[in-house]
Design a protein around this motif. Structure first.
Motif, PDB file in Angstrom:
ATOM      1  N   THR A 274     -15.140  14.758  -0.292  1.00 35.96           N
ATOM      2  CA  THR A 274     -14.027  14.531   0.919  1.00 35.96           C
ATOM      3  C   THR A 274     -15.063  14.930   2.134  1.00 35.96           C
ATOM      4  O   THR A 274     -16.004  15.808   2.162  1.00 35.96           O
ATOM      5  CB  THR A 274     -12.970  15.189   0.802  1.00 35.96           C
ATOM      6  N   THR A 275     -14.441  14.213   3.288  1.00 39.45           N
ATOM      7  CA  THR A 275     -15.250  14.748   4.640  1.00 39.45           C
ATOM      8  C   THR A 275     -14.302  15.760   5.473  1.00 39.45           C
ATOM      9  O   THR A 275     -14.925  16.381   6.128  1.00 39.45           O
ATOM     10  CB  THR A 275     -15.773  13.376   5.280  1.00 39.45           C
ATOM     11  N   ALA A 276     -12.970  15.219   5.453  1.00 40.67           N
ATOM     12  CA  ALA A 276     -11.857  16.061   6.147  1.00 40.67           C
ATOM     13  C   ALA A 276     -11.427  16.992   5.326  1.00 40.67           C
ATOM     14  O   ALA A 276     -11.406  17.376   4.157  1.00 40.67           O
ATOM     15  CB  ALA A 276     -10.857  15.086   6.453  1.00 40.67           C
ATOM     16  N   SER A 277     -10.914  18.328   5.942  1.00 39.87           N
ATOM     17  CA  SER A 277     -10.305  19.348   5.368  1.00 39.87           C
ATOM     18  C   SER A 277      -8.850  18.767   4.892  1.00 39.87           C
ATOM     19  O   SER A 277      -8.322  17.970   5.599  1.00 39.87           O
ATOM     20  CB  SER A 277     -10.249  20.409   6.416  1.00 39.87           C
ATOM     21  N   PRO A 278      -8.298  19.321   3.825  1.00 41.38           N
ATOM     22  CA  PRO A 278      -7.160  18.852   3.253  1.00 41.38           C
ATOM     23  C   PRO A 278      -5.870  19.452   4.140  1.00 41.38           C
ATOM     24  O   PRO A 278      -4.867  18.929   4.117  1.00 41.38           O
ATOM     25  CB  PRO A 278      -6.980  19.518   2.036  1.00 41.38           C
ATOM     26  N   ILE A 279      -6.132  20.360   4.844  1.00 43.62           N
ATOM     27  CA  ILE A 279      -5.117  20.791   5.646  1.00 43.62           C
ATOM     28  C   ILE A 279      -5.188  20.860   7.197  1.00 43.62           C
ATOM     29  O   ILE A 279      -4.250  21.252   7.894  1.00 43.62           O
ATOM     30  CB  ILE A 279      -4.958  22.518   5.366  1.00 43.62           C
ATOM     31  N   ALA A 280      -6.371  20.575   7.558  1.00 43.79           N
ATOM     32  CA  ALA A 280      -6.532  20.365   9.201  1.00 43.79           C
ATOM     33  C   ALA A 280      -5.533  19.180   9.641  1.00 43.79           C
ATOM     34  O   ALA A 280      -5.453  18.148   9.139  1.00 43.79           O
ATOM     35  CB  ALA A 280      -7.807  20.029   9.386  1.00 43.79           C
ATOM     36  N   GLN A 281      -4.805  19.420  10.632  1.00 43.70           N
ATOM     37  CA  GLN A 281      -3.850  18.717  11.275  1.00 43.70           C
ATOM     38  C   GLN A 281      -4.523  17.922  12.514  1.00 43.70           C
ATOM     39  O   GLN A 281      -5.134  18.700  13.109  1.00 43.70           O
ATOM     40  CB  GLN A 281      -2.543  19.257  11.517  1.00 43.70           C
ATOM     41  N   ASN A 282      -4.191  16.724  12.808  1.00 44.81           N
ATOM     42  CA  ASN A 282      -4.478  16.108  14.043  1.00 44.81           C
ATOM     43  C   ASN A 282      -3.620  15.055  14.536  1.00 44.81           C
ATOM     44  O   ASN A 282      -3.442  14.172  13.877  1.00 44.81           O
ATOM     45  CB  ASN A 282      -5.925  15.526  13.943  1.00 44.81           C
ATOM     46  N   LEU A 283      -2.471  15.624  15.210  1.00 43.78           N
ATOM     47  CA  LEU A 283      -1.413  14.714  15.530  1.00 43.78           C
ATOM     48  C   LEU A 283      -1.871  13.498  16.147  1.00 43.78           C
ATOM     49  O   LEU A 283      -1.203  12.527  15.930  1.00 43.78           O
ATOM     50  CB  LEU A 283      -0.413  15.432  16.249  1.00 43.78           C
ATOM     51  N   MET A 284      -2.917  13.442  16.874  1.00 48.47           N
ATOM     52  CA  MET A 284      -3.465  12.234  17.450  1.00 48.47           C
ATOM     53  C   MET A 284      -3.989  11.163  16.350  1.00 48.47           C
ATOM     54  O   MET A 284      -3.848  10.071  16.839  1.00 48.47           O
ATOM     55  CB  MET A 284      -4.599  12.669  18.530  1.00 48.47           C
ATOM     56  N   ALA A 285      -4.413  11.664  15.288  1.00 45.02           N
ATOM     57  CA  ALA A 285      -4.730  10.797  14.294  1.00 45.02           C
ATOM     58  C   ALA A 285      -3.787  10.406  13.128  1.00 45.02           C
ATOM     59  O   ALA A 285      -4.053  10.344  12.006  1.00 45.02           O
ATOM     60  CB  ALA A 285      -5.928  11.161  13.749  1.00 45.02           C
ATOM     61  N   ALA A 286      -2.550  10.836  13.440  1.00 45.26           N
ATOM     62  CA  ALA A 286      -1.282  10.819  12.537  1.00 45.26           C
ATOM     63  C   ALA A 286      -1.016   9.265  12.174  1.00 45.26           C
ATOM     64  O   ALA A 286      -1.225   8.590  12.964  1.00 45.26           O
ATOM     65  CB  ALA A 286      -0.148  11.502  12.992  1.00 45.26           C
ATOM     66  N   ARG A 287      -0.751   9.119  10.937  1.00 42.07           N
ATOM     67  CA  ARG A 287      -0.155   8.066  10.076  1.00 42.07           C
ATOM     68  C   ARG A 287      -1.236   6.738  10.443  1.00 42.07           C
ATOM     69  O   ARG A 287      -0.781   5.634  10.833  1.00 42.07           O
ATOM     70  CB  ARG A 287       1.148   7.554  11.049  1.00 42.07           C
ATOM     71  N   GLN A 288      -2.456   7.111  10.222  1.00 38.22           N
ATOM     72  CA  GLN A 288      -3.317   6.049  10.113  1.00 38.22           C
ATOM     73  C   GLN A 288      -3.568   5.424   8.735  1.00 38.22           C
ATOM     74  O   GLN A 288      -3.282   6.011   7.690  1.00 38.22           O
ATOM     75  CB  GLN A 288      -4.840   6.560  10.241  1.00 38.22           C
ATOM     76  N   PRO A 289      -3.467   4.078   8.637  1.00 35.40           N
ATOM     77  CA  PRO A 289      -3.622   3.387   7.289  1.00 35.40           C
ATOM     78  C   PRO A 289      -4.760   3.576   6.416  1.00 35.40           C
ATOM     79  O   PRO A 289      -5.767   3.966   7.333  1.00 35.40           O
ATOM     80  CB  PRO A 289      -3.199   1.778   7.594  1.00 35.40           C
ATOM     81  N   PRO A 290      -4.855   3.155   5.364  1.00 36.46           N
ATOM     82  CA  PRO A 290      -6.118   3.117   4.636  1.00 36.46           C
ATOM     83  C   PRO A 290      -7.230   2.512   5.164  1.00 36.46           C
ATOM     84  O   PRO A 290      -6.936   1.694   6.080  1.00 36.46           O
ATOM     85  CB  PRO A 290      -5.941   2.679   3.270  1.00 36.46           C
ATOM     86  N   ALA A 291      -8.428   2.792   4.793  1.00 37.12           N
ATOM     87  CA  ALA A 291      -9.868   2.201   5.514  1.00 37.12           C
ATOM     88  C   ALA A 291      -9.818   0.827   5.376  1.00 37.12           C
ATOM     89  O   ALA A 291     -10.233   0.099   6.348  1.00 37.12           O
ATOM     90  CB  ALA A 291     -11.029   2.731   4.910  1.00 37.12           C
ATOM     91  N   TRP A 292      -9.224  -0.011   4.201  1.00 38.80           N
ATOM     92  CA  TRP A 292      -9.283  -1.457   4.256  1.00 38.80           C
ATOM     93  C   TRP A 292      -8.200  -2.260   4.912  1.00 38.80           C
ATOM     94  O   TRP A 292      -8.218  -3.246   4.956  1.00 38.80           O
ATOM     95  CB  TRP A 292      -9.209  -1.790   2.773  1.00 38.80           C
ATOM     96  N   GLU A 293      -7.416  -1.527   5.654  1.00 38.95           N
ATOM     97  CA  GLU A 293      -6.383  -2.207   6.335  1.00 38.95           C
ATOM     98  C   GLU A 293      -6.621  -2.074   7.988  1.00 38.95           C
ATOM     99  O   GLU A 293      -7.488  -1.124   8.191  1.00 38.95           O
ATOM    100  CB  GLU A 293      -4.818  -1.522   6.345  1.00 38.95           C
ATOM    101  N   ALA A 294      -6.215  -2.893   8.667  1.00 42.78           N
ATOM    102  CA  ALA A 294      -6.177  -2.918  10.094  1.00 42.78           C
ATOM    103  C   ALA A 294      -5.830  -1.704  10.785  1.00 42.78           C
ATOM    104  O   ALA A 294      -4.863  -1.039  10.342  1.00 42.78           O
ATOM    105  CB  ALA A 294      -5.396  -4.030  10.659  1.00 42.78           C
ATOM    106  N   GLY A 295      -6.724  -0.988  11.611  1.00 45.60           N
ATOM    107  CA  GLY A 295      -6.566   0.393  12.219  1.00 45.60           C
ATOM    108  C   GLY A 295      -6.811   1.387  11.307  1.00 45.60           C
ATOM    109  O   GLY A 295      -6.881   2.670  11.576  1.00 45.60           O
TER     110      GLY A 295
END
Lengths: 500, 295
Positions: B46-67
């Motif tokens: 994994t590249t990201a920490s499992p507990i690090a929060q970033n509200l600005m990047a919240a609720r992003q869809p999986p990589a294969w979807e738009a966004g």
């Protein structure tokens, strides 16, 4: 073959009943709420959800309009006739739903029942400044308070001042809670616990008969289920639409979102008596560390406003010049370093799920922000009941989340509540206490407003809480019904009507 | 099918079932090993920490979807935490608690099973009465009550899993011991002056080992589900430690809006349980098919 015929017959029967039910729905409005009241006896209700529901069956001496302003209820007017005495002039010609007349005797009976020393009402603490009731004549009562109480008319509004019929109440005894009689716009027709509560219009209501003749209230605790019921058309109106589902409702032409700014302020209690929270710089650092607007934007769809203190924007005495702590993580770190904790410290933080308002996600976000300024946050995520027990035993962690709504929109009682000393309510600032004592008995509104400004300045500076924000209350509605929300979060069904 | 019906149906059916079970077992083995690998190498995978929060990047869809973005292959949750990373680290939580608890339960259950089987008498009856008593409880409720009383922590979750999980070992081991201890080789050992401890350790335990080995994976699968249930109900390993059950619970509000936050942890639980179960079933068929009726 016979079984197929049988099956077809059954299907037809089911179809026929469905049609019959939906045509009956034509005149009925179905509403899904988060929870049903524990009882409909105004002196035995527990929790705001139950208290607020009473307004549909009972009236108080005073009431609130849609904007939250105090207006006449069963009393047409009131005035002070002494430092510790309020006089209420009652409305003539009002009858209870069973025909009993409403008069001074009803007021005396109701308040004496509420304050019965052997079994005081569950809501007694909200009106316990009352020391006695004198009947002056059939439609005039004097109510005495222990000390000058500027809040008494507001205390006797729908939540804590529902009026009961003396004869019936005594007759009904313990059954009153399931067979209530009030003067309100609706009569309880049927109550199947945990399934439905049916209200019928009170055609003789003194404000005029309600437009909707029958309301079915269904308790549906799970948010997603409630929303699904609205989308499926099973219900016309739902309480507590989660903010993240606004777009989903908006995208459907037949549904809409009703919103009103609610007075509930979310906050983190900070125990100023333990190290290192005894240092005001550390407490302020905790405040600067939180990006309130980002939490509102991401978790509440932007529908809210950051708060500087427990005093909500719609409350009397709110001073917008006392601004909420801005998000400034650098300043937070600098304050921590100044206080001698450049590498942070370790601290416990209690929060919970399962409450009517969502405290869980926002608490996680707050913990995340604190982690970012180097604090090692030990998170305890409880179920509401377990947490309330811990809090009640004065054993909540040095940091814990909570929220308070201002039912009186006159906020000195909130500050008193925070400073009560028991039940993990640890706010302590003698200066603020003195101001609150003064506010209690100051009847001059502009002077009171000044005192409130000072309270807000002090509360923000001493940072014994991290006040977070107020968020809008949302309901989901079908276009079948017209409905507007009240600013005080009372689910008031009287103005409800069917769209044509 | 026609072949089966005409010529030697019994003979034709048996090997076929074995082949199927062999493939299932291989599949189960691969899934189990893969899961272990993901848990062990989570920081590399994994590249990201499992507990690090970033509200600005919240609720992003999986990589294969738009966004979506490659940085968050399975998207992010409502706090902007990386879903893939939480699943990978969640595998550690799940595997650690369920395996440790299954081993702990096995140790306790095997010990009590030996005692109950070897010394039938009063001790044996007491132990078996205790087993029956425990099994009469709804176990998930008992586990919930335990964790609620002791407070949610990884140790207490394991403890609750052990307390509610040892009975099956005790019962099975006792049955094995009862059968074995009347065998001639045990009598012979006793006649030669072997102590009880030596008989249990040298002669009975090795013979009971098969049963225990077959039971373990099946029990681990059950523990994965129980652990996830406890977490779902808010009484599992406390946050911010990622756990699959808690991911499901926290995200259920978003299920209809952001499917990825609940579907992937749900899949993780399903795949893990199926994998370990198939492995366990295969092992049973391989090591001791007679146990099919018992387990």
């Amino acid at each position: 073959m016979r079984s197929i015929v049988n099956l077809a017959a059954r299907l037809l029967l089911i179809l026929a009943t469905t049609v019959a039910v939906s045509s009956a729905l034509g005149q009925t409005v179905t509403i899904a709420v988060k929870a049903e009241p524990n009882t409909l006896d105004p002196h035995k209700v527990v929790g705001r959800q139950s208290e607020a529901f009473l307004a549909n069956i009972f009236d108080g001496l005073t009431a609130r309009d849609a904007a939250g302003t105090l207006v006449p209820g069963l009393a047409e007017s009131w005035e002070q006739v002494g430092d510790t005495t309020w006089r209420f002039h009652l409305r003539h010609g009002v009858a209870f739903q069973n025909g009993e007349a409403f008069d001074s005797e009803s007021v005396r009976f109701t308040l004496e029942r509420a304050g019965d020393p052997d079994s005081p009402a569950t809501t007694w603490s909200q009106i316990n400044t009352i020391t006695g009731v004198d009947v002056v004549d059939a439609y005039t009562v004097d109510i005495h308070t222990v000390s000058p109480d500027v809040l008494l008319p507001a205390r006797l509004a729908e939540l804590f001042g529902p009026m009961l019929p003396p004869v019936y109440t005594v007759e009904a005894g313990d059954d009153f809670g399931t067979h209530p009689v009030g003067t309100g716009p609706f009569v309880l027709k049927e109550w199947v616990k945990n399934e439905r509560l049916v209200l019928a219009a009170n055609e003789d209501y003194w404000r005029g008969a309600p437009s909707v003749k029958e309301i079915v209230v269904r308790p549906i605790a799970e948010d997603a289920t409630r929303v699904a019921a609205l989308i499926a058309g099973e219900v016309d109106l739902i309480e507590g639409l989660p903010h993240v589902m606004v777009d989903m409702i908006d995208s459907r032409p037949e549904l809409r979102v009703e919103r009103v700014s609610a007075s509930r302020v979310f906050y983190i209690s900070i125990d100023a008596s333990v190290k290192p929270l005894d240092d005001v710089r550390v407490r302020q650092a905790l405040n600067y560390a939180i990006d309130r607007q980002a939490i509102i934007d991401r978790l509440f769809g932007g529908l809210g406003r950051p708060a500087a203190t427990i005093i909500s924007a719609q409350a009397f005495g709110f001073d917008p010049s006392v601004e909420p702590y801005p998000y400034d993580p650098e300043k937070a770190k600098a304050l921590l370093a100044e206080a001698g904790y450049p590498n942070g410290f370790s601290i416990e933080f209690d929060y919970f799920s399962g409450s009517v308002a969502d405290h869980y996600a926002l608490s996680q976000a707050v913990a995340g922000y604190w982690t970012q300024i180097g604090i090692d946050v030990k998170e305890n995520a409880y179920e509401l009941g377990v947490f309330q027990e811990k809090r009640g035993a004065n054993k909540a962690a040095p940091l814990y989340v909570y929220s308070l709504g201002d039912v009186f929109l006159e906020p000195f009682w909130l500050v008193e509540w925070l400073a009560a000393g028991d039940m993990s309510r640890r706010y302590s600032n003698p200066e603020v206490n003195a101001l609150i004592q003064e506010i209690r008995s100051t009847f001059d509104a502009s002077r009171r407003a000044e005192l409130y400004s000072e309270v807000q300045r002090l509360m923000k500076e001493d940072a014994q809480h991290a006040f977070l924000f107020q968020v809008d209350t949302l309901w989901g509605a079908s276009d079948r019904v017209n409905f507007t929300l009240r600013a005080d979060e009372v689910p008031w069904f009287y103005p409800l009507s069917l769209a044509d | 099918m026609a072949d089966d019906a005409t010529s030697a149906p019994q003979a034709a059916r048996r090997p076929r079932r074995r082949v199927g079970s062999l493939w299932l077992m291989r599949g189960g083995l691969i899934v189990t090993v893969a899961m272990l690998a993901i848990a062990v190498f989570a920081p590399v995978l994994t590249t990201a920490s499992p507990i690090a929060q970033n509200l600005m990047a919240a609720r992003q869809p999986p990589a294969w979807e738009a966004g979506g973005s490659a940085g968050h292959p399975l998207g992010t949750d409502y706090l902007g935490r990386d879903v893939w990373s939480r699943i990978a680290y969640g595998a550690r939580t799940t595997l650690l608690t369920s395996t440790a608890a299954a081993l702990g339960a096995a140790a306790l259950g095997v010990l009590l099973g030996f005692i109950a089987g070897y010394y039938e008498g009063r001790i044996g009856s007491v132990i078996m009465a205790l087993v029956d008593l425990m099994l009469a409880f709804p176990l998930i409720v008992l586990a919930l009550a335990l964790v609620a009383t002791l407070g949610p922590s990884m140790q207490n979750v394991m403890l609750a899993l052990i307390v509610t999980g040892w009975m099956v070992y005790a019962r099975v081991v006792r049955a094995v011991v009862l059968r074995l201890k009347e065998q001639p080789f045990v009598h012979a050992a006793r006649a030669l002056g072997a102590s009880d401890a030596a008989i249990i350790a040298r002669h009975l335990f090795p013979n009971a080992l098969t049963v225990i080995l077959v039971l373990l994976p099946i029990e681990i699968a059950r523990m994965i589900i129980t652990e996830a249930s406890l977490s779902f109900l808010g009484l599992g390993v406390p946050p911010p430690t990622p756990s699959w059950g808690r991911m499901l619970a926290e995200n259920r509000l978003y299920l209809t809006i952001d499917y990825w936050v609940a579907v992937f942890p749900g899949l993780a639980i399903t795949i893990a349980v199926l994998g370990v179960t198939f492995l366990g079933d295969g092992l049973r068929d391989r090591l001791d098919p007679r146990l099919r009726h018992l387990l």
